[in-house]
Design a protein around this motif. Structure first.
Motif, PDB file in Angstrom:
ATOM      1  N   ALA A 299       0.829  -1.209   0.000  1.00  0.00           N
ATOM      2  CA  ALA A 299       0.000   0.000   0.000  1.00  0.00           C
ATOM      3  C   ALA A 299       0.866   1.261   0.000  1.00  0.00           C
ATOM      4  N   VAL A 300       1.953   1.234   0.741  1.00  0.00           N
ATOM      5  CA  VAL A 300       2.878   2.382   0.758  1.00  0.00           C
ATOM      6  C   VAL A 300       3.473   2.616  -0.629  1.00  0.00           C
ATOM      7  N   ILE A 301       3.911   1.534  -1.269  1.00  0.00           N
ATOM      8  CA  ILE A 301       4.506   1.658  -2.600  1.00  0.00           C
ATOM      9  C   ILE A 301       3.473   2.185  -3.595  1.00  0.00           C
ATOM     10  N   THR A 302       2.242   1.695  -3.490  1.00  0.00           N
ATOM     11  CA  THR A 302       1.163   2.167  -4.366  1.00  0.00           C
ATOM     12  C   THR A 302       0.948   3.662  -4.203  1.00  0.00           C
ATOM     13  N   GLU A 303       0.877   4.102  -2.954  1.00  0.00           N
ATOM     14  CA  GLU A 303       0.614   5.519  -2.684  1.00  0.00           C
ATOM     15  C   GLU A 303       1.742   6.413  -3.178  1.00  0.00           C
ATOM     16  N   LEU A 304       2.969   6.010  -2.938  1.00  0.00           N
ATOM     17  CA  LEU A 304       4.100   6.876  -3.268  1.00  0.00           C
ATOM     18  C   LEU A 304       4.445   6.853  -4.755  1.00  0.00           C
ATOM     19  N   SER A 305       4.196   5.738  -5.410  1.00  0.00           N
ATOM     20  CA  SER A 305       4.580   5.609  -6.819  1.00  0.00           C
ATOM     21  C   SER A 305       3.450   5.936  -7.789  1.00  0.00           C
ATOM     22  N   GLY A 306       2.213   5.812  -7.307  1.00  0.00           N
ATOM     23  CA  GLY A 306       1.081   5.986  -8.202  1.00  0.00           C
ATOM     24  C   GLY A 306       0.809   4.759  -9.056  1.00  0.00           C
ATOM     25  N   THR A 307       1.578   3.706  -8.842  1.00  0.00           N
ATOM     26  CA  THR A 307       1.400   2.442  -9.562  1.00  0.00           C
ATOM     27  C   THR A 307       0.773   1.420  -8.627  1.00  0.00           C
ATOM     28  N   PRO A 308      -0.347   0.825  -8.999  1.00  0.00           N
ATOM     29  CA  PRO A 308      -0.972  -0.164  -8.112  1.00  0.00           C
ATOM     30  C   PRO A 308      -0.060  -1.365  -7.867  1.00  0.00           C
ATOM     31  N   VAL A 309       0.163  -1.664  -6.618  1.00  0.00           N
ATOM     32  CA  VAL A 309       0.962  -2.826  -6.224  1.00  0.00           C
ATOM     33  C   VAL A 309       0.164  -3.598  -5.183  1.00  0.00           C
ATOM     34  N   ALA A 310       0.011  -4.889  -5.405  1.00  0.00           N
ATOM     35  CA  ALA A 310      -0.726  -5.748  -4.477  1.00  0.00           C
ATOM     36  C   ALA A 310       0.231  -6.723  -3.814  1.00  0.00           C
ATOM     37  N   TYR A 311      -0.164  -7.202  -2.659  1.00  0.00           N
ATOM     38  CA  TYR A 311       0.599  -8.267  -2.007  1.00  0.00           C
ATOM     39  C   TYR A 311      -0.085  -9.591  -2.284  1.00  0.00           C
ATOM     40  N   ARG A 312       0.678 -10.536  -2.839  1.00  0.00           N
ATOM     41  CA  ARG A 312       0.169 -11.881  -3.116  1.00  0.00           C
ATOM     42  C   ARG A 312       0.800 -12.851  -2.136  1.00  0.00           C
ATOM     43  N   ASP A 313      -0.027 -13.366  -1.242  1.00  0.00           N
ATOM     44  CA  ASP A 313       0.469 -14.279  -0.218  1.00  0.00           C
ATOM     45  C   ASP A 313       0.347 -15.714  -0.719  1.00  0.00           C
ATOM     46  N   LEU A 314       1.458 -16.447  -0.654  1.00  0.00           N
ATOM     47  CA  LEU A 314       1.523 -17.818  -1.148  1.00  0.00           C
ATOM     48  C   LEU A 314       1.970 -18.755  -0.028  1.00  0.00           C
TER      49      LEU A 314
END
Length: 284
Positions: A207-222
């Motif tokens: 969520a931090v990376i998404t907010e700061l970069s403007g690029t959607p980033v999700a966490y995929r838990d495996l």
């Protein structure tokens, strides 16, 4: 005389810089490096630069000659325990008053496979009878910031940490803690649990990376075994992929959190938020 091993690496160089910032005379600092030429900039500032090749013990004896305090920055996995032992032997011969070692958070209790070399090294330091300070570092924010380009390209962080929290800090925070220990007359035969003030999950990091970069980033838990197979599919050697997956599986169990407050007390300020490290990495 303060000797810093691995002085041309990311952490070692920051420790030398921190010692200089603290007012330690350059001539009383030894930057020990396998390739002294890489420390030419430090030599130009008056720092003593000495060769220190773990596979050639005679260079370690020379590198630690006259040392009062030594910081052993842990080496790369592989032959690490033997490499560390060579430095321990040289420090014992030099009769140092403090031997500091960058270990891993919760080293004496964690089940993380990555900690095995650190546990062995800590035991060897004790067996040598050296006055020690174990700097048990948690995760570096840079472990994630360094993968930012790939993360943004994929739009995802892959992991197996679940909702486990990571009490990470910036590399400069750990360097400052080392500088504090090396320049104080603090206690010996102690272990400092060095953890960040604001633990985060990988989902929160996304969520931090998404907010700061403007690029959607999700966490995929495996599942951990699936993560290991996926990382190996990306080209990582199987043992390395399994090691990373094991780290995440142990993060899920709380391996990288600790509320000792040791890091903040040593550096005299709050630890660096992960958002600051991500923001700096985005700026390049």
């Amino acid at each position: 005389m303060i000797v810093v091993t691995g002085a041309t690496g990311h952490l070692g160089r920051l420790v030398v810089e921190n010692l200089l910032d603290r007012g330690v005379p350059a001539g009383e600092i030894v930057a020990a490096a396998r390739t002294p030429e890489k420390a030419a900039d430090l030599a130009a500032r008056g720092v003593q630069v000495r060769e220190a090749d773990y596979t050639r013990p005679e260079t370690l004896v020379s590198a630690l000659a006259g040392a009062e305090k030594v910081l052993l920055v842990s080496g790369e996995p592989g032959n690490r325990v033997a490499d560390h032992q060579a430095v321990i032997d040289a420090a014992k011969a030099a009769g140092v008053s403090l031997f500091a070692y960058t270990s891993i958070l919760n080293a004496d209790t964690t089940a993380m496979a990555l900690a095995d070399d650190h546990k062995a090294t800590e035991a060897n330091i004790k067996a040598a009878g050296l006055p020690y300070a174990f700097l048990r570092n948690s995760w570096y924010h840079e472990n994630y910031a360094g993968q930012l380009a790939q993360t943004l390209q994929n739009g995802a962080i892959l992991g197996a940490a679940g909702e486990g929290r990571i009490a990470g800090a910036a590399r400069a925070d750990y360097a400052a803690a080392a500088g504090a220990v090396l320049t104080s007359d603090g206690p010996v035969n102690v272990a400092y649990e060095l953890a960040g003030d604001a633990p985060y999950t990988l989902g929160e990091l996304a969520a931090v990376i998404t907010e700061l970069s403007g690029t959607p980033v999700a966490y995929r838990d495996l599942p951990a075994d699936e993560l290991a197979k996926t990382l190996a599919g990306f080209g990582l050697p199987v043992p390395v992929a399994q090691l990373f997956a094991d780290v995440d599986a142990n993060i899920a169990k709380g391996a990288l959190v600790n509320d000792s407050g040791d890091l903040t007390r040593l550096i005299g300020r709050p630890t660096t938020p992960v958002a600051d490290t991500i923001a700096a990495a985005l700026k390049g």
